[in-house]
Design a protein around this motif. Structure first.
Motif, PDB file in Angstrom:
ATOM      1  N   MET A  90      29.567  39.792  53.518  1.00 55.02           N
ATOM      2  CA  MET A  90      29.886  40.822  52.532  1.00 55.02           C
ATOM      3  C   MET A  90      30.002  40.194  51.147  1.00 55.02           C
ATOM      4  N   GLU A  91      29.815  41.001  50.133  1.00 51.42           N
ATOM      5  CA  GLU A  91      29.985  40.529  48.765  1.00 51.42           C
ATOM      6  C   GLU A  91      31.426  40.060  48.575  1.00 51.42           C
ATOM      7  N   SER A  92      31.583  38.949  47.863  1.00 55.12           N
ATOM      8  CA  SER A  92      32.926  38.449  47.576  1.00 55.12           C
ATOM      9  C   SER A  92      32.926  37.687  46.259  1.00 55.12           C
ATOM     10  N   ARG A  93      34.125  37.529  45.719  1.00 57.24           N
ATOM     11  CA  ARG A  93      34.315  36.836  44.461  1.00 57.24           C
ATOM     12  C   ARG A  93      35.566  35.954  44.540  1.00 57.24           C
ATOM     13  N   LEU A  94      35.513  34.873  43.790  1.00 54.65           N
ATOM     14  CA  LEU A  94      36.668  33.993  43.627  1.00 54.65           C
ATOM     15  C   LEU A  94      36.723  33.585  42.174  1.00 54.65           C
ATOM     16  N   GLU A  95      37.892  33.742  41.581  1.00 51.84           N
ATOM     17  CA  GLU A  95      38.109  33.224  40.234  1.00 51.84           C
ATOM     18  C   GLU A  95      39.206  32.171  40.317  1.00 51.84           C
ATOM     19  N   ILE A  96      38.955  31.025  39.683  1.00 53.80           N
ATOM     20  CA  ILE A  96      39.957  29.964  39.571  1.00 53.80           C
ATOM     21  C   ILE A  96      40.197  29.768  38.084  1.00 53.80           C
ATOM     22  N   ALA A  97      41.418  30.039  37.646  1.00 52.65           N
ATOM     23  CA  ALA A  97      41.755  29.940  36.226  1.00 52.65           C
ATOM     24  C   ALA A  97      42.858  28.921  36.005  1.00 52.65           C
ATOM     25  N   ILE A  98      42.719  28.140  34.944  1.00 51.74           N
ATOM     26  CA  ILE A  98      43.764  27.212  34.533  1.00 51.74           C
ATOM     27  C   ILE A  98      44.729  27.982  33.629  1.00 51.74           C
ATOM     28  N   GLU A  99      46.001  27.950  33.976  1.00 52.50           N
ATOM     29  CA  GLU A  99      47.028  28.591  33.150  1.00 52.50           C
ATOM     30  C   GLU A  99      47.966  27.504  32.638  1.00 52.50           C
ATOM     31  N   GLU A 100      48.422  27.669  31.403  1.00 51.95           N
ATOM     32  CA  GLU A 100      49.296  26.682  30.769  1.00 51.95           C
ATOM     33  C   GLU A 100      50.429  27.410  30.036  1.00 51.95           C
ATOM     34  N   PRO A 101      51.475  27.824  30.777  1.00 53.10           N
ATOM     35  CA  PRO A 101      52.557  28.579  30.137  1.00 53.10           C
ATOM     36  C   PRO A 101      53.353  27.754  29.126  1.00 53.10           C
ATOM     37  N   PHE A 102      53.382  26.426  29.309  1.00 52.35           N
ATOM     38  CA  PHE A 102      54.029  25.492  28.389  1.00 52.35           C
ATOM     39  C   PHE A 102      53.095  24.301  28.240  1.00 52.35           C
ATOM     40  N   PRO A 103      53.171  23.570  27.144  1.00 57.11           N
ATOM     41  CA  PRO A 103      52.266  22.426  26.963  1.00 57.11           C
ATOM     42  C   PRO A 103      52.276  21.478  28.167  1.00 57.11           C
ATOM     43  N   ASP A 104      51.073  21.197  28.663  1.00 53.72           N
ATOM     44  CA  ASP A 104      50.836  20.286  29.796  1.00 53.72           C
ATOM     45  C   ASP A 104      51.411  20.762  31.130  1.00 53.72           C
ATOM     46  N   ARG A 105      51.930  21.970  31.202  1.00 55.57           N
ATOM     47  CA  ARG A 105      52.446  22.537  32.463  1.00 55.57           C
ATOM     48  C   ARG A 105      51.358  23.453  33.019  1.00 55.57           C
ATOM     49  N   PHE A 106      50.463  22.878  33.808  1.00 54.58           N
ATOM     50  CA  PHE A 106      49.309  23.614  34.308  1.00 54.58           C
ATOM     51  C   PHE A 106      49.577  24.212  35.683  1.00 54.58           C
ATOM     52  N   PHE A 107      48.996  25.391  35.858  1.00 54.26           N
ATOM     53  CA  PHE A 107      48.940  26.071  37.147  1.00 54.26           C
ATOM     54  C   PHE A 107      47.495  26.484  37.362  1.00 54.26           C
ATOM     55  N   LEU A 108      47.096  26.586  38.612  1.00 57.40           N
ATOM     56  CA  LEU A 108      45.794  27.174  38.950  1.00 57.40           C
ATOM     57  C   LEU A 108      46.055  28.519  39.600  1.00 57.40           C
ATOM     58  N   ARG A 109      45.417  29.558  39.082  1.00 57.72           N
ATOM     59  CA  ARG A 109      45.495  30.889  39.683  1.00 57.72           C
ATOM     60  C   ARG A 109      44.178  31.143  40.420  1.00 57.72           C
ATOM     61  N   PHE A 110      44.294  31.448  41.693  1.00 58.24           N
ATOM     62  CA  PHE A 110      43.152  31.748  42.552  1.00 58.24           C
ATOM     63  C   PHE A 110      43.183  33.242  42.860  1.00 58.24           C
ATOM     64  N   ILE A 111      42.072  33.927  42.608  1.00 59.36           N
ATOM     65  CA  ILE A 111      41.977  35.354  42.913  1.00 59.36           C
ATOM     66  C   ILE A 111      40.726  35.561  43.775  1.00 59.36           C
TER      67      ILE A 111
END
Length: 165
Positions: A90-111
């Motif tokens: 089936m059709e599918s999608r994945l987005e991986i985004a780098i988030e930085e709420p504070f300087p050098d404090r990175f998170f990866l958001r997977f959708i």
């Protein structure tokens, strides 16, 4: 089905934790797109069919099973994987985004998004898929940390050939 989760990359409160730069993190994510066999253990091989500065199309080889997809990039910010419907897939999608709420404090958001039903017989597999997705993403982050600690994600020369050799 839609599934979203976060992975903390840099825990600045833990002095023992390695801190990754945005460049190292981006190079690791780009490597996940350009050398997927490093991140997916049961893959027999892959081919990059076409590549530009901000996109690539690939064929992923799982033996009897081949998957064609496209990966679009917003450099240093996000990757968007799109698998069109093909055969039994089936059709599918994945987005991986780098988030930085504070300087050098990175998170990866997977959708993750696909057309799987949220209710009914097919829905019983969704919890299994969510767990597998999260485990794969945690493993990917572990590999990115490993490559970074070896100095293999530090510059523009980072590519799949240097890591596969």
């Amino acid at each position: 089905m839609r599934f979203e989760h976060l992975i903390e990359v840099n825990n600045l409160e833990d002095p023992r934790a390695d801190v990754l730069s945005r460049e190292q993190l981006w190079n690791g994510l780009l490597l996940r797109a350009k050398a997927p066999s490093l991140f997916i253990p049961h893959m027999d091989g892959f081919a990059i069919v076409e590549e530009s500065d901000n996109a690539l199309t690939r064929t992923l080889d799982f033996g009897k099973f081949k998957v064609n997809d496209r990966v679009d990039f917003v450099p240093m910010e996000k990757l968007h994987f799109h698998i069109p419907a093909q055969g039994e897939i089936m059709e599918s999608r994945l987005e991986i985004a780098i988030e930085e709420p504070f300087p050098d404090r990175f998170f990866l958001r997977f959708i993750y998004e696909d057309s799987a039903a949220e209710e009914g017989p097919e829905a019983m597999y969704n919890d299994f898929r969510r767990s597998a997705y999260k485990e794969m993403d945690v493993d990917s982050m572990r590999l990115i940390r490993q490559f970074a600690s070896q100095g293999r994600l530090d510059g523009p020369e980072t590519n799949e050939k240097t890591l596969l050799s």
